[in-house]
Scaffold this motif. Structure first.
Motif, PDB file in Angstrom:
ATOM      1  N   ALA A   1     -32.405  81.330  22.246  1.00 41.93           N
ATOM      2  CA  ALA A   1     -31.262  81.706  21.419  1.00 41.93           C
ATOM      3  C   ALA A   1     -31.674  81.770  19.957  1.00 41.93           C
ATOM      4  O   ALA A   1     -32.467  80.949  19.478  1.00 41.93           O
ATOM      5  CB  ALA A   1     -30.127  80.706  21.610  1.00 41.93           C
ATOM      6  N   GLN A   2     -31.128  82.739  19.255  1.00 44.33           N
ATOM      7  CA  GLN A   2     -31.423  82.899  17.829  1.00 44.33           C
ATOM      8  C   GLN A   2     -30.252  82.496  16.941  1.00 44.33           C
ATOM      9  O   GLN A   2     -30.329  82.616  15.718  1.00 44.33           O
ATOM     10  CB  GLN A   2     -31.814  84.352  17.547  1.00 44.33           C
ATOM     11  CG  GLN A   2     -33.071  84.793  18.273  1.00 44.33           C
ATOM     12  CD  GLN A   2     -34.267  83.935  17.918  1.00 44.33           C
ATOM     13  OE1 GLN A   2     -34.682  83.874  16.761  1.00 44.33           O
ATOM     14  NE2 GLN A   2     -34.816  83.244  18.903  1.00 44.33           N
ATOM     15  N   LYS A   3     -29.194  82.020  17.573  1.00 41.19           N
ATOM     16  CA  LYS A   3     -28.044  81.551  16.812  1.00 41.19           C
ATOM     17  C   LYS A   3     -27.271  80.542  17.641  1.00 41.19           C
ATOM     18  O   LYS A   3     -27.434  80.473  18.860  1.00 41.19           O
ATOM     19  CB  LYS A   3     -27.134  82.717  16.414  1.00 41.19           C
ATOM     20  CG  LYS A   3     -26.597  83.533  17.590  1.00 41.19           C
ATOM     21  CD  LYS A   3     -25.831  84.756  17.101  1.00 41.19           C
ATOM     22  CE  LYS A   3     -25.329  85.610  18.263  1.00 41.19           C
ATOM     23  NZ  LYS A   3     -24.632  86.833  17.794  1.00 41.19           N
ATOM     24  N   GLY A   4     -26.448  79.755  16.977  1.00 38.66           N
ATOM     25  CA  GLY A   4     -25.614  78.800  17.683  1.00 38.66           C
ATOM     26  C   GLY A   4     -24.330  79.449  18.163  1.00 38.66           C
ATOM     27  O   GLY A   4     -23.995  80.564  17.785  1.00 38.66           O
TER      28      GLY A   4
ATOM     29  N   LEU B   1     -26.681  74.716  19.990  1.00 42.30           N
ATOM     30  CA  LEU B   1     -26.821  74.350  18.591  1.00 42.30           C
ATOM     31  C   LEU B   1     -27.532  75.448  17.820  1.00 42.30           C
ATOM     32  O   LEU B   1     -28.374  76.171  18.362  1.00 42.30           O
ATOM     33  CB  LEU B   1     -27.604  73.040  18.457  1.00 42.30           C
ATOM     34  CG  LEU B   1     -26.943  71.788  19.044  1.00 42.30           C
ATOM     35  CD1 LEU B   1     -27.889  70.600  18.958  1.00 42.30           C
ATOM     36  CD2 LEU B   1     -25.645  71.477  18.302  1.00 42.30           C
ATOM     37  N   ASP B   2     -27.218  75.566  16.563  1.00 48.57           N
ATOM     38  CA  ASP B   2     -27.869  76.546  15.704  1.00 48.57           C
ATOM     39  C   ASP B   2     -29.342  76.173  15.556  1.00 48.57           C
ATOM     40  O   ASP B   2     -29.661  75.089  15.049  1.00 48.57           O
ATOM     41  CB  ASP B   2     -27.193  76.562  14.330  1.00 48.57           C
ATOM     42  CG  ASP B   2     -27.675  77.719  13.458  1.00 48.57           C
ATOM     43  OD1 ASP B   2     -28.822  78.164  13.662  1.00 48.57           O
ATOM     44  OD2 ASP B   2     -26.915  78.149  12.575  1.00 48.57           O
ATOM     45  N   PRO B   3     -30.279  77.019  15.996  1.00 41.38           N
ATOM     46  CA  PRO B   3     -31.700  76.664  15.931  1.00 41.38           C
ATOM     47  C   PRO B   3     -32.225  76.500  14.510  1.00 41.38           C
ATOM     48  O   PRO B   3     -33.293  75.913  14.313  1.00 41.38           O
ATOM     49  CB  PRO B   3     -32.387  77.826  16.654  1.00 41.38           C
ATOM     50  CG  PRO B   3     -31.428  78.957  16.575  1.00 41.38           C
ATOM     51  CD  PRO B   3     -30.065  78.337  16.610  1.00 41.38           C
TER      52      PRO B   3
ATOM     53  N   THR C   1     -31.198  74.524  12.465  1.00 41.97           N
ATOM     54  CA  THR C   1     -31.166  73.090  12.160  1.00 41.97           C
ATOM     55  C   THR C   1     -32.437  72.383  12.608  1.00 41.97           C
ATOM     56  O   THR C   1     -32.656  71.223  12.270  1.00 41.97           O
ATOM     57  CB  THR C   1     -29.973  72.422  12.861  1.00 41.97           C
ATOM     58  OG1 THR C   1     -30.161  72.487  14.284  1.00 41.97           O
ATOM     59  CG2 THR C   1     -28.663  73.101  12.483  1.00 41.97           C
ATOM     60  N   GLY C   2     -33.258  73.059  13.408  1.00 45.78           N
ATOM     61  CA  GLY C   2     -34.451  72.424  13.966  1.00 45.78           C
ATOM     62  C   GLY C   2     -34.203  71.771  15.308  1.00 45.78           C
ATOM     63  O   GLY C   2     -35.156  71.365  15.977  1.00 45.78           O
ATOM     64  N   GLN C   3     -32.933  71.645  15.702  1.00 45.57           N
ATOM     65  CA  GLN C   3     -32.607  71.062  17.006  1.00 45.57           C
ATOM     66  C   GLN C   3     -32.582  72.190  18.042  1.00 45.57           C
ATOM     67  O   GLN C   3     -31.633  72.960  18.117  1.00 45.57           O
ATOM     68  CB  GLN C   3     -31.265  70.338  16.948  1.00 45.57           C
ATOM     69  CG  GLN C   3     -31.320  69.093  16.071  1.00 45.57           C
ATOM     70  CD  GLN C   3     -29.999  68.349  16.038  1.00 45.57           C
ATOM     71  OE1 GLN C   3     -29.241  68.443  15.083  1.00 45.57           O
ATOM     72  NE2 GLN C   3     -29.731  67.610  17.096  1.00 45.57           N
ATOM     73  N   VAL C   4     -33.649  72.253  18.819  1.00 42.96           N
ATOM     74  CA  VAL C   4     -33.843  73.409  19.700  1.00 42.96           C
ATOM     75  C   VAL C   4     -33.926  73.016  21.164  1.00 42.96           C
ATOM     76  O   VAL C   4     -34.209  73.861  22.014  1.00 42.96           O
ATOM     77  CB  VAL C   4     -35.118  74.190  19.294  1.00 42.96           C
ATOM     78  CG1 VAL C   4     -34.941  74.799  17.914  1.00 42.96           C
ATOM     79  CG2 VAL C   4     -36.341  73.288  19.324  1.00 42.96           C
ATOM     80  N   TYR C   5     -33.699  71.742  21.487  1.00 45.46           N
ATOM     81  CA  TYR C   5     -33.722  71.339  22.890  1.00 45.46           C
ATOM     82  C   TYR C   5     -32.573  72.045  23.620  1.00 45.46           C
ATOM     83  O   TYR C   5     -31.431  72.052  23.170  1.00 45.46           O
ATOM     84  CB  TYR C   5     -33.572  69.828  23.021  1.00 45.46           C
ATOM     85  CG  TYR C   5     -33.670  69.336  24.445  1.00 45.46           C
ATOM     86  CD1 TYR C   5     -34.893  69.268  25.092  1.00 45.46           C
ATOM     87  CD2 TYR C   5     -32.538  68.965  25.159  1.00 45.46           C
ATOM     88  CE1 TYR C   5     -35.001  68.833  26.400  1.00 45.46           C
ATOM     89  CE2 TYR C   5     -32.617  68.523  26.463  1.00 45.46           C
ATOM     90  CZ  TYR C   5     -33.855  68.461  27.081  1.00 45.46           C
ATOM     91  OH  TYR C   5     -33.952  68.033  28.380  1.00 45.46           O
ATOM     92  N   GLY C   6     -32.872  72.656  24.757  1.00 44.93           N
ATOM     93  CA  GLY C   6     -31.858  73.405  25.486  1.00 44.93           C
ATOM     94  C   GLY C   6     -31.571  74.755  24.877  1.00 44.93           C
ATOM     95  O   GLY C   6     -30.506  75.336  25.099  1.00 44.93           O
ATOM     96  N   ASN C   7     -32.537  75.294  24.114  1.00 41.39           N
ATOM     97  CA  ASN C   7     -32.336  76.528  23.369  1.00 41.39           C
ATOM     98  C   ASN C   7     -32.702  77.778  24.164  1.00 41.39           C
ATOM     99  O   ASN C   7     -32.408  78.891  23.745  1.00 41.39           O
ATOM    100  CB  ASN C   7     -33.185  76.451  22.085  1.00 41.39           C
ATOM    101  CG  ASN C   7     -32.878  77.553  21.093  1.00 41.39           C
ATOM    102  OD1 ASN C   7     -33.731  78.359  20.779  1.00 41.39           O
ATOM    103  ND2 ASN C   7     -31.652  77.586  20.601  1.00 41.39           N
ATOM    104  N   PHE C   8     -33.327  77.628  25.336  1.00 33.33           N
ATOM    105  CA  PHE C   8     -33.798  78.787  26.082  1.00 33.33           C
ATOM    106  C   PHE C   8     -32.669  79.425  26.890  1.00 33.33           C
ATOM    107  O   PHE C   8     -31.937  78.738  27.605  1.00 33.33           O
ATOM    108  CB  PHE C   8     -34.944  78.399  27.017  1.00 33.33           C
ATOM    109  CG  PHE C   8     -36.208  78.016  26.291  1.00 33.33           C
ATOM    110  CD1 PHE C   8     -36.796  78.893  25.401  1.00 33.33           C
ATOM    111  CD2 PHE C   8     -36.788  76.778  26.496  1.00 33.33           C
ATOM    112  CE1 PHE C   8     -37.953  78.550  24.725  1.00 33.33           C
ATOM    113  CE2 PHE C   8     -37.941  76.421  25.833  1.00 33.33           C
ATOM    114  CZ  PHE C   8     -38.535  77.315  24.938  1.00 33.33           C
ATOM    115  N   ILE C   9     -32.583  80.744  26.802  1.00 32.17           N
ATOM    116  CA  ILE C   9     -31.600  81.494  27.580  1.00 32.17           C
ATOM    117  C   ILE C   9     -32.103  81.703  29.011  1.00 32.17           C
ATOM    118  O   ILE C   9     -31.376  81.512  29.979  1.00 32.17           O
ATOM    119  CB  ILE C   9     -31.328  82.859  26.922  1.00 32.17           C
ATOM    120  CG1 ILE C   9     -30.752  82.667  25.512  1.00 32.17           C
ATOM    121  CG2 ILE C   9     -30.376  83.691  27.785  1.00 32.17           C
ATOM    122  CD1 ILE C   9     -30.646  83.967  24.725  1.00 32.17           C
TER     123      ILE C   9
END
Length: 646
Positions: free
Chosen positions: A555-558, A602-604, A606-614
């Motif tokens: 994801a590129q946005k929250g 979460l908005d990536p 912020t640096g919080q990217v856990y669970g960020n993969f689509i």
């Protein structure tokens, strides 16, 4: 070698037995359409339905252009993994079905080619340990494709799949079972290796449900709150479990799939006398600052508070050589990793890592170190008694944070995984340098029997990431100059050592590409079963069976994810534009949605990217590396389009 088909009414019909290379311990027998008679079908139906080989042949009786290839043993011993044939023949061209007919640790008695050749098909079937179905376009192509599969069998099963002595059933404690995608591979491997798993986790964990009872022997509720004495608590809990029925509940080892528990599990295993890496080695590997001391040849400092950051800047700031990397010392999944270009960015990014949402997972220790240029790799290593049993290097493509990828201006500049390519494009001498140096560092960290996932960069490499010639805008590793392949000195820079297998997506990629399963090896390592580890660490002869891209789309946005089953949408043909959309399905051997509708992301930035993969996709090409990359690029384009740029 050929023999009369005694079941067939027409005595002129023949069937062929082909002895494969000695290392396979196998002879292959082709059953073609003209070998199947009414009498044979009648005979098979009247025999015991418990014989899997008979049922398989009845269910897959050859049609025009197809072949059932039966496999019989020319060696005697005990099966080391009951589904080894399915695992090793995965994605084999022309093969449409694979099945082993053996049980875990089953005793297999061999015979001679002469004896097998004298048998009728009905009498031969009970001796078969497995079979494959080959689909040929026409009878004329059947012989060619059968020969091709025999050659593939010699590449894929030329390893010791039989043990000389009995393999007793063992029991492992699985403490911290994690999510289904992370643990599924271990559960299935355990069944095939004759290993029982007893799951210990919170009472509400999904594995407590009887629906999953076939995947584990027992579920034992265990408070998983992390405390200072958790290792002792786990050890006591396992001892109490064993005392409840010493004969029936003996535990032989312990594992966990939760990364934050690994050092705790190592301590508990030591208390219980189980096989494990030294707890101090596991603890060191989970601390990026301490790991850096193994090879501390760059600027690297540790700060824990704003005051320490200010002191570092005031005392050493004038000597900083930007860019620098900022990251949690005990982080994972590229969370909180930033590349900073100047003092202002350094002051902005470090405090972001002291937010409560970060420190709860990663602590307050922040590493500030030199950014190293050069190709990054994932190197996976299996160690047995300090020696390398298996080693692979995958090219880890630049993240947006590296500032190399063309899409960097449209992506969040972080270090979230984008894609891996295997096998590596790096020249042999650089791969040898990686193998030697990373082996030295693994031993220096204290590892001797382990599966290690190592991330590293190659300084002064002969290669760099650039636009591939005539590629239509694709980025890939390219040689800097022809002479660089032999004259450029290179230097291995360790990023981190992880005392575990790579992520489950990469585990699946390696299992398909090379035939080596880290799931199986980790289970066996917990039991100190070195013989089976060495056997199952043997890759396909000739290396990877294809070029593979492990593609991650993040994801590129929250926001709230609302795009549903994106994998199906991406791979299905557009009925309105069938000629304009490339058929991607044949090139994707595995994929998975990693987000569900309604999931908050979460908005990536912020640096919080856990669970960020689509989603992720395993993209293959038997033609070229370039084709795999091109198809991966098209898949990502479709994901972005279908998710409205999410």
């Amino acid at each position: 070698m050929r023999a009369d088909l005694k079941d067939n009414n027409d005595a002129a019909e023949k069937w062929a037995l082909n002895k494969l290379a000695d290392e396979t311990g196998t002879a292959a027998i082709d059953i073609c359409p003209n070998h199947v008679s009414k009498d044979l079908i009648k005979d098979l139906n009247e025999r015991s339905a418990s014989w899997d080989a008979i049922r398989f042949l009845l269910d897959n009786l050859p049609e025009t252009g197809s072949i059932v290839k039966l496999l019989v043993p020319l060696q005697t011993g005990y099966i080391i993994q009951s589904d080894f044939l399915e695992r090793r023949m995965v994605d084999c061209p022309y093969v449409v079905k694979i099945q082993c007919f053996v049980a875990p640790s089953q005793y297999i008695r061999s015979s001679t080619t002469e004896a097998f050749s004298s048998m009728s098909i009905s009498n031969l079937l009970p001796h078969c340990y497995g079979a494959v179905v080959i689909k040929a376009d026409s009878p004329s192509s059947a012989a060619t494709k059968s020969a091709s599969i025999d050659a593939e069998l010699e590449k894929r099963i030329a390893f010791p799949w039989l043990a000389p002595g009995p393999i007793p059933r063992k029991r492992l404690a699985l403490v911290g079972a994690g999510s289904f995608p992370k643990v599924q591979g271990y559960l299935l491997a355990a069944i095939s290796l004759n290993i029982s798993l007893v799951a210990f986790d919170d009472a509400s964990h999904w594995m407590s449900d009887d629906t999953y009872g076939h995947l584990r022997e027992e579920f034992v509720p265990l408070n998983m709150d992390v405390t200072e004495d958790m290792a002792q608590y786990i050890a006591r809990s396992l001892q109490e479990y064993q005392k409840s029925s010493p004969e029936r509940k003996r535990i032989d080892g312990i594992i966990s799939v939760d990364e934050h528990l690994h050092s705790i599990i190592a301590v508990a295993a030591t208390h219980l006398g189980f096989n494990t890496s030294p707890p101090e080695s596991v603890s060191l590997a989970q601390n990026k600052f301490r790991t850096r001391q193994l090879d501390n040849n760059v600027f690297c400092r540790l700060v824990r508070t704003p005051e320490e950051l200010e002191k570092l800047i005031s005392e050493d700031g004038q000597h900083f050589s930007y860019p620098l990397i900022v990251k949690p010392s005990k982080g994972w999944s590229s969370e909180g990793v930033w590349k900073v270009a100047n003092e202002q960015e350094l002051r902005e990014k470090v405090p972001l890592l002291w937010r409560d949402s970060f420190t709860a997972w990663h602590g307050r220790d922040i590493v500030i170190e030199t950014y190293i240029d050069g190709p990054e790799v994932d190197a996976n290593m299996v160690l047995v008694d300090g020696e390398i049993a298996f080693f692979e290097v995958n090219d880890d493509f630049p993240s947006a944070g590296d500032g190399i990828a063309l899409e960097a201006n449209t992506r969040v500049p972080n270090f979230v995984e984008t894609s891996n390519m295997l096998p590596s494009f790096l020249p042999p001498f650089e791969l040898a340098s990686l193998r030697q140096r990373l082996h030295e560092l693994a031993l220096a960290a204290g590892f001797r029997n382990a599966v290690l996932h190592i991330e590293a960069k190659l300084r002064n490499s002969s290669c760099h990431y650039a636009l591939a010639p005539d590629s239509g805008g694709l980025i890939d590793l390219q040689l800097k100059t022809p002479a660089a392949t032999t004259t450029t000195p290179n230097d291995v820079f360790l990023l981190e050592i992880n005392p575990r297998a790579p992520g489950w997506q990469e585990v699946d990629a390696t299992a398909r590409a090379y035939g080596v399963s880290y799931y199986s090896i980790i289970l066996l390592n917990a039991l100190a079963d070195k013989d089976r580890i060495l056997a199952l660490s043997r890759p396909f002869q000739g290396g990877s069976q294809y070029n593979m891209q492990l593609l991650f789309v993040s994801a590129q946005k929250g926001g709230i994810y609302k795009s549903g089953d994106i994998c199906t949408k991406v791979l299905q043909q557009d009925p309105q534009n069938p000629s304009q959309e490339e058929q991607l399905g044949p090139h994707v051997v595995q994929c998975a949605n990693l987000m569900e509708d309604g999931e908050e992301v979460l908005d990536p930035r912020t640096g919080q990217v856990y669970g960020n993969f689509i989603a992720f996709f395993l993209v293959i090409s038997r033609e070229s590396r370039k084709e795999a990359i091109r198809i991966g690029q098209e898949i990502e384009r479709r994901v972005r389009q279908l998710t409205d740029g999410f």
